[in-house]
Motif scaffolding. Structure first.
Motif, short mmCIF file in Angstrom:
data_model
loop_
_atom_site.label_atom_id
_atom_site.label_comp_id
_atom_site.label_asym_id
_atom_site.label_seq_id
_atom_site.Cartn_x
_atom_site.Cartn_y
_atom_site.Cartn_z
N UNK A 1 -0.93 5.36 -6.90
CA UNK A 1 -0.56 3.94 -6.76
C UNK A 1 -0.63 3.52 -5.29
N UNK A 2 -0.16 4.35 -4.39
CA UNK A 2 -0.17 3.99 -2.97
C UNK A 2 -1.60 3.81 -2.46
N UNK A 3 -2.46 4.78 -2.73
CA UNK A 3 -3.82 4.66 -2.19
C UNK A 3 -4.61 3.59 -2.92
N UNK A 4 -4.30 3.38 -4.20
CA UNK A 4 -4.97 2.32 -4.93
C UNK A 4 -4.59 0.95 -4.41
N UNK A 5 -3.30 0.74 -4.19
CA UNK A 5 -2.85 -0.57 -3.70
C UNK A 5 -3.22 -0.80 -2.25
N UNK A 6 -3.28 0.27 -1.45
CA UNK A 6 -3.73 0.12 -0.07
C UNK A 6 -5.17 -0.37 -0.02
N UNK A 7 -6.03 0.23 -0.82
CA UNK A 7 -7.44 -0.17 -0.86
C UNK A 7 -7.57 -1.59 -1.43
N UNK A 8 -6.79 -1.87 -2.47
CA UNK A 8 -6.82 -3.21 -3.06
C UNK A 8 -6.35 -4.26 -2.06
N UNK A 9 -5.28 -3.97 -1.33
CA UNK A 9 -4.76 -4.92 -0.35
C UNK A 9 -5.80 -5.26 0.70
N UNK A 10 -6.61 -4.25 1.05
CA UNK A 10 -7.65 -4.49 2.05
C UNK A 10 -8.69 -5.48 1.56
N UNK A 11 -9.18 -5.29 0.33
CA UNK A 11 -10.22 -6.20 -0.17
C UNK A 11 -9.64 -7.57 -0.52
N UNK B 1 -7.40 -8.89 1.30
CA UNK B 1 -7.01 -9.41 2.61
C UNK B 1 -5.52 -9.76 2.66
N UNK B 2 -4.72 -8.91 2.04
CA UNK B 2 -3.27 -9.08 2.04
C UNK B 2 -2.70 -8.11 3.08
N UNK B 3 -2.58 -8.59 4.30
CA UNK B 3 -2.19 -7.73 5.43
C UNK B 3 -0.79 -7.16 5.25
N UNK B 4 0.12 -7.95 4.72
CA UNK B 4 1.49 -7.48 4.54
C UNK B 4 1.55 -6.32 3.57
N UNK B 5 0.88 -6.46 2.41
CA UNK B 5 0.84 -5.38 1.43
C UNK B 5 0.12 -4.17 2.00
N UNK B 6 -0.94 -4.41 2.74
CA UNK B 6 -1.69 -3.31 3.35
C UNK B 6 -0.80 -2.49 4.28
N UNK B 7 -0.06 -3.16 5.14
CA UNK B 7 0.81 -2.45 6.08
C UNK B 7 1.91 -1.68 5.35
#
Length: 426
Positions: free
Chosen positions: A144-154, A156-162
């Protein structure tokens, strides 16, 4: 090269078709909010609304965190690869991330293998789990962490990415400090997965590499490069050995780093070994571009070792008559333990071999050919969106054995591996 043109067509058809099915099924139940690959390729039955209590674990009432985390990463990968339906992918991905984020928050920022649609942890019998999740991290956390990190990047959700990058570092620390406890629940008696005291698996180190590669690229944080180097080094030092001039790779060790021998058997999962070579090389491409002097020795070590590990393991695990890669092998008796053949090891091996051709400058065309032919001709089901049988038995027939999760692959093992291969071939 003519073969590769055919493989490219097949890979793209698999990716496009399975993506379309996933988007269609998601949009059919917009209030559900999770990816739905709950259909049976053998019976053709749609299990989403299955009323049979004995089949509840296949229905909408059981959500698998592995599938949702993997699916988030896969959808992000499809978007990055420029596949069609970009707007639809973003809409689905945004809804899925919101759902997963709320579940994560509501459960103390941890995930678990099975949950209800409302986000409560479930036991295998469908009852609500009341005890705490053991350890400081598990496989669901990683996916879930790596999936949501990659998803946040595409997205462009900087808050979720961080937030996901920070959580992923916590997970990596837990893995590295042996505070990881598997949360996988067993579905196949031939594939024991329960956590055992003192048994340290290579699995979390290997699976984390995919997320580490993404995190390093997305964040530019050199700490992720350091994690990746240490994880690869550890696996090479502790989970491999040389026997009679050939490399061997085993799944588990004791706390003193000695091989975990159980009932006189030393278990190798050929698919996991091949998957490791692929995920490690995927990371090493990124590491080499960083051009850090301290990494050169590890890069050269891997360049020399990976072709040998790939070729030896493939020879050990590939069943030429049935056309597939067996699930497990005993390195002491030198014979198979479980001759079932899951689908996922084929695309993972295609990626590993394609990377090995570039990273290690070795010809792996025969391994690519055998795996591509097996995946296309023996596993994919054209009538059902080119999804693959989850498992085939040693006689080559589709099997009801569940390799890990009842839901079908949401484009993670199959499509991401094939899309990585296509990117290399461009």
């Amino acid at each position: 090269m003519e073969n590769r043109k055919e493989f490219i067509r097949n890979y793209l058809l698999i990716a496009d078709s399975t993506l379309s099915v996933m988007l269609d099924r998601f949009e059919k139940h917009p209030d559900y909010g999770y990816l739905d690959t709950k259909f049976d390729l053998i019976t053709g039955r749609d299990n989403f609304d299955n009323p049979d209590k004995a089949m509840a674990f296949r229905s909408k009432n059981f959500v698998y965190s592995w599938i949702q985390g993997r699916g988030a990463e896969a959808l992000a990968g499809h978007l990055q690869a420029g596949l069609n339906s970009a707007c639809r992918i973003k809409d689905v991905l945004s809804t899925l991330c919101e759902k997963l984020y709320n579940v994560w928050q509501a459960n103390g920022k941890r995930m678990f293998f099975m949950l209800s649609p409302e986000g409560r942890w479930l036991n295998a019998d469908g009852s609500f789990r009341t005890e705490a999740v053991p350890g400081e991290a598990n496989y669901s956390d990683i996916f879930v962490a790596k999936g949501m990190l990659t998803a946040a990047s595409v997205l462009e959700d900087k808050s979720l990415q961080n937030e996901m990058a920070a959580w992923y570092k916590q997970i990596l620390d837990a893995v590295e400090n042996n505070k990881f406890v598997t949360d996988q629940q067993p579905f196949d008696p031939a594939n024991p997965v329960a956590a055992q005291e003192g048994k340290i698996l290579q699995g979390p180190f290997m699976i984390a590499l995919g997320g580490i590669a993404n995190a390093a690229t997305i964040t530019g944080d050199g700490a992720f490069l350091d994690y990746g180097c240490r994880f690869i080094q550890r696996i090479l030092d502790i989970h491999t050995r040389e026997v009679d001039g050939r490399p061997e790779f085993f799944e588990a060790v004791h706390e003193d780093d000695t091989p975990w021998i159980e009932n006189g058997k030393l278990l190798c999962d050929p698919g996991h070994t091949l998957e490791f070579t692929g995920l490690a090389q995927r990371f090493l491409f990124i590491l080499e571009k960083a051009d850090r002097p301290q990494d050169k020795e590890l890069i050269q070590r891997c360049r020399k070792f990976f072709p040998r590990l790939l070729e030896t393991t493939f020879a050990l695990g590939y069943a030429p008559e049935a056309q597939g890669i067996i699930k497990s092998y005993d390195l002491i008796a030198r014979k198979p333990i479980n001759s079932d053949m899951p689908w996922w090891s084929l695309p993972e091996t295609i990626r590993a071999a394609a990377e090995c051709e570039v990273f290690c400058n070795t010809d792996q065309s025969e391994i690519i050919r055998l795996c591509s032919d097996a995946l296309w001709n023996k596993f994919t089901v054209p009538e059902q969106g080119f999804f693959a049988w989850q498992t085939r038995s040693s006689d080559g027939k589709p099997s009801t054995a569940i390799p890990a999760v009842p839901d079908l692959d949401p484009g993670y093992h199959t499509n991401l591996a094939l899309l990585d291969t296509l990117a290399l071939w461009k």
